[in-house]
Enzyme design. Sequence first.
Site, PDB file in Angstrom:
ATOM      1  N   LYS A  76      -1.785   0.364   7.207  1.00 48.19           N
ATOM      2  CA  LYS A  76      -1.070  -0.725   6.524  1.00 48.19           C
ATOM      3  C   LYS A  76      -0.516  -1.811   7.440  1.00 48.19           C
ATOM      4  O   LYS A  76      -0.383  -2.962   7.025  1.00 48.19           O
ATOM      5  CB  LYS A  76       0.047  -0.132   5.668  1.00 48.19           C
ATOM      6  CG  LYS A  76      -0.461   0.368   4.332  1.00 48.19           C
ATOM      7  CD  LYS A  76      -0.168  -0.638   3.237  1.00 48.19           C
ATOM      8  CE  LYS A  76      -1.045  -0.431   2.036  1.00 48.19           C
ATOM      9  NZ  LYS A  76      -0.801  -1.432   0.993  1.00 48.19           N
ATOM     10  N   ASP A 123       5.913   2.188  -0.685  1.00 53.99           N
ATOM     11  CA  ASP A 123       6.013   3.641  -0.830  1.00 53.99           C
ATOM     12  C   ASP A 123       5.949   4.298   0.542  1.00 53.99           C
ATOM     13  O   ASP A 123       5.853   5.504   0.651  1.00 53.99           O
ATOM     14  CB  ASP A 123       4.955   4.184  -1.794  1.00 53.99           C
ATOM     15  CG  ASP A 123       3.751   3.298  -1.867  1.00 53.99           C
ATOM     16  OD1 ASP A 123       3.290   2.880  -0.792  1.00 53.99           O
ATOM     17  OD2 ASP A 123       3.276   3.001  -2.979  1.00 53.99           O
TER      18      ASP A 123
HETATM   19  C1  LIG Z   1      -2.260   5.616   2.860  1.00 53.60           C
HETATM   20  C2  LIG Z   1      -2.553   4.605   1.829  1.00 53.60           C
HETATM   21  N1  LIG Z   1      -3.791   4.504   1.354  1.00 53.60           N
HETATM   22  C3  LIG Z   1      -4.120   3.600   0.427  1.00 53.60           C
HETATM   23  C4  LIG Z   1      -3.166   2.736  -0.085  1.00 53.60           C
HETATM   24  C5  LIG Z   1      -3.573   1.794  -1.172  1.00 53.60           C
HETATM   25  O1  LIG Z   1      -3.481   0.450  -0.833  1.00 53.60           O
HETATM   26  P1  LIG Z   1      -3.270  -0.627  -1.990  1.00 53.60           P
HETATM   27  O2  LIG Z   1      -1.861  -0.502  -2.474  1.00 53.60           O
HETATM   28  O3  LIG Z   1      -3.563  -1.909  -1.331  1.00 53.60           O
HETATM   29  O4  LIG Z   1      -4.215  -0.312  -3.073  1.00 53.60           O
HETATM   30  C6  LIG Z   1      -1.863   2.795   0.380  1.00 53.60           C
HETATM   31  C7  LIG Z   1      -0.828   1.897  -0.118  1.00 53.60           C
HETATM   32  O5  LIG Z   1       0.328   1.958   0.227  1.00 53.60           O
HETATM   33  C8  LIG Z   1      -1.538   3.748   1.370  1.00 53.60           C
HETATM   34  O6  LIG Z   1      -0.298   3.873   1.860  1.00 53.60           O
END
Ligand SMILES: Cc1ncc(COP(=O)(O)O)c(C=O)c1O
Length: 402
Positions: A76, A123
């Site tokens: 992220k 989150d």
């Molecule tokens: C580990 C992880 N994977 C995938 C996502 C999904 O990303 P998005 O919110 O852009 O769909 C998040 C989002 O916080 C994440 O923390």
Amino acid sequence: MEAIRLAQLKHNDKYGAVNTAAFGRAQAEQVRRFHRSFPEYSVTPLVALTNLAKSLGVRGIYVKDESKRFGLNAFKVLGGSYAIGVEVAKKLALPLEQLTYAQLTDPAVKGKLGEQTFVTATDGNHGRGVAWTANRLGQKAVVYMPKGTALERLQNIQKLGAEASITDVNYDDAVRMAQAYAEKHGGMVIQDTSWEGYEEVPLHIMQGYTTMGAELLEQLDELQVRPTHVFLQAGVGAMAGAMTGFLADYYKEERPLITIVEPLNADCIYRTAAVNDGRLHNVGGDLQSMMAGLCCGEPCSIGWQQLAAYADNFVAMPDEVAALGMRVLGNPLAGDAPIVSGESGAAGLGLAVAALREQELAWLQEALQLDTDSVIICISTEGATDVANYRKVMWEGAYSWK
Ligand SMILES: Cc1ncc(COP(=O)(O)O)c(C=O)c1O
């Protein structure tokens, strides 16, 4: 265990004009140039799970391990750091194409910028990336987290000097709290999702994620591998949208089949695809799932445009599928390397393995067109970001399949 749901879409543009070039390779290389200037930068590994592929009867399975990103245990930070970089460059009229980490963290830049507050809701992983970037710039970050957030995730953000708190609302309402704080106190919202009237920062965040795409292409070229299937997990769908745009722009008509996965209780992307009436469909309430990073109930509007146009399959699935992915990655077959993957990180691989392995999911394997010629790519988007739950799954067998 609750049933897996699947919706399928054919290329459609009823959600607005689709510009894949905004996420294409040329743009991604520019973003990667920026990320390369960070002292922590290194290409995250693409791990070939050769024996897993053999045992499941497909040609190849490759997993990009984002737990190795900047020492922050998730992909992220790519988005938050790039979006903040663009905002600073704009304020100081610095040329974006030449912007570097050294420039951004130069005390003279802080002097010119003055005190800034970056505000966001998260989150966990996005907020950690924003707090980390603010910390490096000597600026303040204010971070709101949804009800039920693991303390470890809160503390990781607080350790970076951010003012972070766990609220008693879900992710989408925490986003509104961040907006309200910024309006009242004059902060800059760095949010990883878009809505009408707030699209520029999230566009840059999504572009930030495409560094993963630029690296992936290089790694696949080196291995002389052409993917047939890509599995992407979605919260608001910004990461999946950016990667889908990237893949569609590069592979054009020969793009791999793209499958989006979400938790059953936070399946806003699945619902929007299933109804497909030209509008976004939200999910409210507590959005209960151990896949905390995917517990988002309102789709990212600009991410959805890319998904509607170029993603093929939309799956909503129970926690047991992600747990399977965590266990398969953490306990590989002899000869394959282990990957420590968190609940959200392992979701895509979990679904691919489940579809190939579970007799009761033969229908899904067929619908996803998985066969002996398939070359599967997954991104493990995080490591163990909630160690207590990771242990529950790996050591105590929580969320077991049967
Ligand atoms: C580990 C992880 N994977 C995938 C996502 C999904 O990303 P998005 O919110 O852009 O769909 C998040 C989002 O916080 C994440 O923390």
